[in-house]
Write a protein that holds these residues in place. Structure first.
Motif, PDB file in Angstrom:
ATOM      1  N   ALA A 174      42.159  57.463  41.671  1.00 48.37           N
ATOM      2  CA  ALA A 174      41.733  56.141  41.205  1.00 48.37           C
ATOM      3  C   ALA A 174      42.937  55.357  40.688  1.00 48.37           C
ATOM      4  O   ALA A 174      43.940  55.948  40.263  1.00 48.37           O
ATOM      5  N   PRO A 175      42.882  54.039  40.694  1.00 50.30           N
ATOM      6  CA  PRO A 175      43.978  53.232  40.150  1.00 50.30           C
ATOM      7  C   PRO A 175      44.237  53.554  38.681  1.00 50.30           C
ATOM      8  O   PRO A 175      43.293  53.775  37.915  1.00 50.30           O
ATOM      9  N   ALA A 176      45.504  53.581  38.310  1.00 53.30           N
ATOM     10  CA  ALA A 176      45.873  53.863  36.915  1.00 53.30           C
ATOM     11  C   ALA A 176      45.817  52.558  36.123  1.00 53.30           C
ATOM     12  O   ALA A 176      46.832  51.893  35.918  1.00 53.30           O
ATOM     13  N   THR A 177      44.623  52.172  35.709  1.00 52.60           N
ATOM     14  CA  THR A 177      44.449  50.919  34.984  1.00 52.60           C
ATOM     15  C   THR A 177      43.220  50.999  34.093  1.00 52.60           C
ATOM     16  O   THR A 177      42.286  51.764  34.380  1.00 52.60           O
ATOM     17  N   ASP A 178      43.229  50.220  33.035  1.00 52.48           N
ATOM     18  CA  ASP A 178      42.057  50.103  32.167  1.00 52.48           C
ATOM     19  C   ASP A 178      41.188  48.921  32.555  1.00 52.48           C
ATOM     20  O   ASP A 178      40.153  48.669  31.924  1.00 52.48           O
ATOM     21  N   LEU A 179      41.587  48.190  33.576  1.00 55.12           N
ATOM     22  CA  LEU A 179      40.824  47.026  34.012  1.00 55.12           C
ATOM     23  C   LEU A 179      39.466  47.447  34.575  1.00 55.12           C
ATOM     24  O   LEU A 179      39.321  48.517  35.182  1.00 55.12           O
ATOM     25  N   ASP A 180      38.505  46.584  34.387  1.00 52.14           N
ATOM     26  CA  ASP A 180      37.144  46.827  34.855  1.00 52.14           C
ATOM     27  C   ASP A 180      37.039  46.385  36.317  1.00 52.14           C
ATOM     28  O   ASP A 180      36.566  45.296  36.615  1.00 52.14           O
ATOM     29  N   TYR A 181      37.492  47.241  37.234  1.00 43.33           N
ATOM     30  CA  TYR A 181      37.520  46.865  38.645  1.00 43.33           C
ATOM     31  C   TYR A 181      36.293  47.411  39.382  1.00 43.33           C
ATOM     32  O   TYR A 181      35.626  48.340  38.938  1.00 43.33           O
ATOM     33  N   ASP A 182      36.020  46.813  40.550  1.00 47.69           N
ATOM     34  CA  ASP A 182      34.840  47.165  41.336  1.00 47.69           C
ATOM     35  C   ASP A 182      35.163  47.826  42.666  1.00 47.69           C
ATOM     36  O   ASP A 182      34.389  48.641  43.164  1.00 47.69           O
ATOM     37  N   LEU A 183      36.293  47.428  43.258  1.00 46.51           N
ATOM     38  CA  LEU A 183      36.635  47.902  44.592  1.00 46.51           C
ATOM     39  C   LEU A 183      38.087  48.345  44.609  1.00 46.51           C
ATOM     40  O   LEU A 183      38.939  47.713  43.979  1.00 46.51           O
ATOM     41  N   HIS A 184      38.351  49.431  45.322  1.00 43.80           N
ATOM     42  CA  HIS A 184      39.699  50.011  45.377  1.00 43.80           C
ATOM     43  C   HIS A 184      40.135  50.132  46.835  1.00 43.80           C
ATOM     44  O   HIS A 184      39.514  50.847  47.622  1.00 43.80           O
ATOM     45  N   GLN A 185      41.202  49.407  47.194  1.00 45.68           N
ATOM     46  CA  GLN A 185      41.824  49.595  48.507  1.00 45.68           C
ATOM     47  C   GLN A 185      42.808  50.753  48.368  1.00 45.68           C
ATOM     48  O   GLN A 185      43.828  50.637  47.716  1.00 45.68           O
ATOM     49  N   TYR A 186      42.484  51.868  49.008  1.00 47.92           N
ATOM     50  CA  TYR A 186      43.249  53.092  48.749  1.00 47.92           C
ATOM     51  C   TYR A 186      44.250  53.459  49.837  1.00 47.92           C
ATOM     52  O   TYR A 186      45.067  54.374  49.660  1.00 47.92           O
ATOM     53  N   THR A 187      44.221  52.751  50.977  1.00 42.68           N
ATOM     54  CA  THR A 187      45.226  53.018  52.007  1.00 42.68           C
ATOM     55  C   THR A 187      45.321  51.837  52.966  1.00 42.68           C
ATOM     56  O   THR A 187      44.354  51.099  53.161  1.00 42.68           O
ATOM     57  N   SER A 188      46.503  51.695  53.544  1.00 44.91           N
ATOM     58  CA  SER A 188      46.695  50.679  54.584  1.00 44.91           C
ATOM     59  C   SER A 188      46.895  51.330  55.949  1.00 44.91           C
ATOM     60  O   SER A 188      47.129  50.638  56.941  1.00 44.91           O
ATOM     61  N   VAL A 189      46.786  52.650  55.997  1.00 50.59           N
ATOM     62  CA  VAL A 189      46.987  53.380  57.260  1.00 50.59           C
ATOM     63  C   VAL A 189      45.784  54.271  57.546  1.00 50.59           C
ATOM     64  O   VAL A 189      45.917  55.384  58.047  1.00 50.59           O
ATOM     65  N   GLY A 190      44.598  53.762  57.243  1.00 50.48           N
ATOM     66  CA  GLY A 190      43.392  54.533  57.500  1.00 50.48           C
ATOM     67  C   GLY A 190      43.078  54.611  58.987  1.00 50.48           C
ATOM     68  O   GLY A 190      43.539  53.783  59.785  1.00 50.48           O
ATOM     69  N   ALA A 191      42.288  55.611  59.351  1.00 50.27           N
ATOM     70  CA  ALA A 191      41.896  55.800  60.748  1.00 50.27           C
ATOM     71  C   ALA A 191      40.392  56.026  60.821  1.00 50.27           C
ATOM     72  O   ALA A 191      39.849  56.857  60.096  1.00 50.27           O
ATOM     73  N   LEU A 192      39.743  55.267  61.702  1.00 50.00           N
ATOM     74  CA  LEU A 192      38.306  55.417  61.921  1.00 50.00           C
ATOM     75  C   LEU A 192      38.015  55.333  63.412  1.00 50.00           C
ATOM     76  O   LEU A 192      38.676  54.570  64.140  1.00 50.00           O
ATOM     77  N   LEU A 216      37.043  51.790  48.824  1.00 50.21           N
ATOM     78  CA  LEU A 216      35.887  52.466  48.249  1.00 50.21           C
ATOM     79  C   LEU A 216      35.448  51.750  46.985  1.00 50.21           C
ATOM     80  O   LEU A 216      36.258  51.112  46.297  1.00 50.21           O
ATOM     81  N   ILE A 217      34.176  51.889  46.670  1.00 51.34           N
ATOM     82  CA  ILE A 217      33.661  51.420  45.390  1.00 51.34           C
ATOM     83  C   ILE A 217      34.348  52.203  44.275  1.00 51.34           C
ATOM     84  O   ILE A 217      34.706  53.365  44.434  1.00 51.34           O
ATOM     85  N   THR A 218      34.544  51.587  43.119  1.00 52.49           N
ATOM     86  CA  THR A 218      35.149  52.282  41.990  1.00 52.49           C
ATOM     87  C   THR A 218      34.424  53.586  41.670  1.00 52.49           C
ATOM     88  O   THR A 218      33.198  53.687  41.805  1.00 52.49           O
ATOM     89  N   THR A 219      35.182  54.558  41.246  1.00 47.41           N
ATOM     90  CA  THR A 219      34.593  55.840  40.836  1.00 47.41           C
ATOM     91  C   THR A 219      34.234  55.832  39.351  1.00 47.41           C
ATOM     92  O   THR A 219      33.726  56.830  38.832  1.00 47.41           O
ATOM     93  N   GLN A 220      34.490  54.715  38.675  1.00 49.69           N
ATOM     94  CA  GLN A 220      34.308  54.663  37.228  1.00 49.69           C
ATOM     95  C   GLN A 220      33.003  53.987  36.798  1.00 49.69           C
ATOM     96  O   GLN A 220      32.760  53.795  35.608  1.00 49.69           O
ATOM     97  N   LYS A 221      32.184  53.588  37.777  1.00 50.45           N
ATOM     98  CA  LYS A 221      30.898  52.964  37.467  1.00 50.45           C
ATOM     99  C   LYS A 221      29.811  53.604  38.315  1.00 50.45           C
ATOM    100  O   LYS A 221      30.094  54.407  39.214  1.00 50.45           O
ATOM    101  N   GLU A 222      28.573  53.223  38.048  1.00 49.09           N
ATOM    102  CA  GLU A 222      27.467  53.703  38.869  1.00 49.09           C
ATOM    103  C   GLU A 222      27.651  53.107  40.262  1.00 49.09           C
ATOM    104  O   GLU A 222      27.587  51.890  40.446  1.00 49.09           O
ATOM    105  N   PRO A 223      27.936  53.948  41.268  1.00 48.49           N
ATOM    106  CA  PRO A 223      28.384  53.432  42.568  1.00 48.49           C
ATOM    107  C   PRO A 223      27.385  52.544  43.296  1.00 48.49           C
ATOM    108  O   PRO A 223      27.769  51.540  43.883  1.00 48.49           O
ATOM    109  N   ASN A 224      26.116  52.899  43.278  1.00 49.43           N
ATOM    110  CA  ASN A 224      25.154  52.095  44.013  1.00 49.43           C
ATOM    111  C   ASN A 224      24.978  50.714  43.390  1.00 49.43           C
ATOM    112  O   ASN A 224      24.811  49.719  44.091  1.00 49.43           O
ATOM    113  N   GLU A 225      25.049  50.665  42.082  1.00 45.22           N
ATOM    114  CA  GLU A 225      24.929  49.383  41.393  1.00 45.22           C
ATOM    115  C   GLU A 225      26.053  48.441  41.811  1.00 45.22           C
ATOM    116  O   GLU A 225      25.832  47.254  42.068  1.00 45.22           O
ATOM    117  N   VAL A 226      27.273  48.978  41.883  1.00 46.15           N
ATOM    118  CA  VAL A 226      28.423  48.152  42.283  1.00 46.15           C
ATOM    119  C   VAL A 226      28.317  47.769  43.752  1.00 46.15           C
ATOM    120  O   VAL A 226      28.585  46.628  44.137  1.00 46.15           O
TER     121      VAL A 226
END
Length: 279
Positions: A231-249, A260-270
């Motif tokens: 997770a991002p190293a921050t105390d900010l109340d964030y909702d969405l995290h861009q975790y890579t620019s080289v993803g593959a799908l 991904l949705i933040t791991t620090q809140k109730e995920p479905n709510e966000v």
């Protein structure tokens, strides 16, 4: 004793008989053509249609990722059926900013993304919730407002779930004032959900306040391996995290930005907050 049949009657009989056969054949062909047309129409109308399906996120780390795409990801390179089966949402770039001075492979000379309409249409047809973003480049309060208006007018008819500002460049002395002018203009035009994508270092360096935004999207890649690291190293109340620019799908043969949705809140709510259309 049998009467002798006159040759002319024989000729007339054969002509009538031959004509009857030809007429019967023509009628049969027309009937077959009608059946083919009906079958084709029925087949066409029964082709699969795509409807938005409710998604419930129980664990942010186990959810299908959210992609953000732009004109650099060409529609001709995307299998939308396959890619849509592997994502939970899509955020589409609509505008690359007023810094654009001429056509390039991704944007037109006015700064509008060349493929945003196709991306939005293709994902929405497959039931993927779609948000939109604009790369912010205004160099004055007025140009920020102008960019916001252009962004909104190009986007609102698609009923996006969220409007995002992508803030990565210092384009005017008081970036905080410029960003706020952009946000306020969007709100005045009728946008209900407005978020900001911004790195924590850039935010701190240019004293950008995110208090008036209803969602915060943070890029931080760790080792940028294509996978979620932390997770991002921050105390900010964030909702969405861009975790890579080289993803593959599956469905796209090149790199993708994955989120991904933040791991620090109730995920479905966000998730519902970011990807449910405002009423």
């Amino acid at each position: 004793m049998r009467k002798k049949i006159h040759p002319i009657f024989v000729a007339v009989f054969f002509l009538l008989f031959t004509g009857l056969i030809l007429v019967t054949r023509v009628v049969s062909q027309e009937q077959n053509k009608d059946v083919t047309t009906i079958t084709s129409t029925t087949s066409s109308s029964s082709a699969p249609t795509y409807h938005a399906k409710p998604i419930h996120i129980t664990n942010a780390l186990e959810m299908k990722p959210i992609v953000d795409v732009s004109g650099w990801q060409r529609p001709s390179d995307i299998d939308y059926d396959v890619l849509s089966a592997n994502i939970s949402g899509a955020i589409i770039r609509v505008q690359s900013g007023s810094h654009t001075r001429k056509d390039n492979n991704a944007s037109d000379k006015n700064g509008l993304d060349k493929h945003y309409q196709t991306h939005i249409k293709e994902f929405q047809e497959r039931g993927i919730p779609v948000a939109v973003y604009a790369y912010v480049t205004g160099n004055s309060i007025e140009s920020m407002k102008k960019e916001a208006k252009s962004f909104y007018e190009a986007s609102y008819k698609y009923n996006p779930t969220y409007y995002w500002l992508d803030v990565e460049e210092k384009t005017m002395e008081d970036m905080n004032a410029g960003v706020e002018a952009f946000r306020q203009e969007l709100e005045d035009l009728g946008a209900k959900n407005i978020g900001i994508y911004v790195g924590t270092y850039f935010m701190a360096e240019h004293s950008i306040s995110v208090d008036k935004f209803t969602a915060l999207w943070i890029p931080t890649y760790g080792t940028n391996s294509g996978y979620y690291n932390a997770a991002p190293a921050t105390d900010l109340d964030y909702d969405l995290h861009q975790y890579t620019s080289v993803g593959a799908l599956s469905g796209f043969a090149h790199h993708l930005d994955l989120n991904l949705i933040t791991t620090q809140k109730e995920p479905n709510e966000v998730y519902q907050k970011l990807f449910t259309n405002p009423q």
